[in-house]
Design a protein around this motif. Structure first.
Motif, short mmCIF file in Angstrom:
data_model
loop_
_atom_site.label_atom_id
_atom_site.label_comp_id
_atom_site.label_asym_id
_atom_site.label_seq_id
_atom_site.Cartn_x
_atom_site.Cartn_y
_atom_site.Cartn_z
N ALA A 1 7.02 -4.63 -5.21
CA ALA A 1 5.72 -4.01 -5.42
C ALA A 1 4.73 -4.45 -4.35
O ALA A 1 3.92 -3.64 -3.86
N LEU A 2 4.76 -5.70 -3.97
CA LEU A 2 3.86 -6.19 -2.93
C LEU A 2 4.19 -5.56 -1.58
O LEU A 2 3.28 -5.22 -0.80
N LEU A 3 5.45 -5.39 -1.28
CA LEU A 3 5.84 -4.73 -0.03
C LEU A 3 5.38 -3.27 -0.02
O LEU A 3 4.87 -2.77 0.99
N ARG A 4 5.53 -2.59 -1.13
CA ARG A 4 5.12 -1.19 -1.21
C ARG A 4 3.60 -1.06 -1.07
O ARG A 4 3.10 -0.12 -0.45
N SER A 5 2.86 -1.98 -1.65
CA SER A 5 1.40 -1.90 -1.57
C SER A 5 0.92 -2.04 -0.13
O SER A 5 -0.06 -1.41 0.27
N ARG A 6 1.61 -2.83 0.68
CA ARG A 6 1.23 -2.97 2.08
C ARG A 6 1.51 -1.68 2.85
O ARG A 6 0.75 -1.30 3.74
N ALA A 7 2.58 -0.99 2.50
CA ALA A 7 2.93 0.25 3.20
C ALA A 7 1.93 1.37 2.93
O ALA A 7 1.81 2.30 3.71
N ILE A 8 1.21 1.28 1.83
CA ILE A 8 0.21 2.30 1.52
C ILE A 8 -0.83 2.38 2.63
O ILE A 8 -1.38 3.44 2.92
N ASP A 9 -1.11 1.25 3.28
CA ASP A 9 -2.11 1.21 4.34
C ASP A 9 -1.55 1.64 5.69
O ASP A 9 -2.20 1.50 6.71
N GLY A 10 -0.33 2.17 5.69
CA GLY A 10 0.25 2.65 6.94
C GLY A 10 0.80 1.56 7.82
O GLY A 10 0.90 1.73 9.03
N GLU A 11 1.19 0.46 7.24
CA GLU A 11 1.66 -0.68 8.00
C GLU A 11 3.11 -0.98 7.67
O GLU A 11 3.49 -0.97 6.49
N ILE A 12 3.92 -1.23 8.68
CA ILE A 12 5.28 -1.70 8.45
C ILE A 12 5.19 -3.17 8.08
O ILE A 12 4.71 -3.98 8.88
N PRO A 13 5.59 -3.57 6.90
CA PRO A 13 5.47 -4.98 6.51
C PRO A 13 6.22 -5.89 7.48
O PRO A 13 7.40 -5.66 7.76
N PRO A 14 5.57 -6.91 8.01
CA PRO A 14 6.25 -7.82 8.95
C PRO A 14 7.16 -8.79 8.21
O PRO A 14 7.04 -8.98 6.99
N GLU A 15 8.06 -9.41 8.95
CA GLU A 15 8.96 -10.40 8.35
C GLU A 15 8.18 -11.55 7.72
O GLU A 15 8.59 -12.13 6.72
N THR A 16 7.04 -11.88 8.32
CA THR A 16 6.24 -12.98 7.78
C THR A 16 5.72 -12.68 6.38
O THR A 16 5.48 -13.60 5.59
N LEU A 17 5.54 -11.40 6.06
CA LEU A 17 5.08 -11.04 4.72
C LEU A 17 6.16 -11.35 3.69
O LEU A 17 5.85 -11.82 2.59
#
Length: 201
Positions: free
Chosen positions: A168-184
């Motif tokens: 869910a946290l990964l999906r929420s970051r993608a909403i902003d148009g960002e590819i989640p980085p490995e650090t996330l």
């Protein structure tokens, strides 16, 4: 659904013609680039053909409409969640599963994955769930159960709700148009999941 070697891109004179796998990659890249740029609702077969350097006729020989094309692009691009890794510790197992989920966003160029899942209807949403989210949920749940057996977490914390937090946290970051980085992924595991799962054990 693959593009056959006999189908070539009608490109400008002197330019190298692509066919087969190269053509298919160009088409799928165009699909995801356009979804990022203009959204799923404005995506058309004509725009995909123009961006890929091919013709609508080539697209329609393979796919009857944009829904079928996007579904096929997802089907070819989404990774498969592996069997639960056995590293012997909760942290490494969680990292392994969530990194595969993160790669699903990267392979579909970030917002494309979220936009398609949100806008393209049931088939694309079902495919995303079947290939990524449901297997990730099951893998994380199994990982937590193994951790509880080893005494790394309390059995009452091994729940469906907790198993969904990372994705869910990964999906929420993608909403902003960002590819989640490995650090996330590392931050989710180290700063959220491990403190939660190790609390008051």
């Amino acid at each position: 659904m693959s593009v056959t070697d006999s189908e070539r891109l009608p490109v400008a004179d002197g330019a190298k013609r692509r066919r087969g796998t190269a053509l298919q990659h160009a088409i799928f890249d165009a699909v995801f680039d356009l979804i990022n740029e203009i959204g799923y609702a404005r995506l058309t077969m004509e725009r995909v053909a123009l961006a890929a350097g091919t013709s609508k006729a080539v697209l329609y020989r393979r796919w009857p409409d944009k829904e079928a094309l996007v579904l096929d692009a997802l089907r070819e691009s989404l990774p498969t969640i592996p069997e639960v890794s056995v590293h012997g510790n909760l942290r490494d197992d969680l990292l392994a599963v969530l990194e595969v989920v993160r790669s699903a966003f990267a392979m579909t160029k970030g917002t494309a994955f979220h936009l398609v899942a949100a806008e393209a209807g049931g088939d694309c949403r079902a495919l995303a769930n079947e290939r990524v989210f449901a297997p990730a949920h099951d893998a994380i749940l199994a990982t937590m159960r193994r951790a509880a057996e080893r005494g790394e977490t309390r059995p009452e914390l091994v729940t469906d709700l907790v198993a969904d937090i990372g994705t869910a946290l990964l999906r929420s970051r993608a909403i902003d148009g960002e590819i989640p980085p490995e650090t996330l992924v590392t931050a989710i595991v180290d700063d959220v999941l491990l403190p939660l799962l190790s609390s008051a054990r």
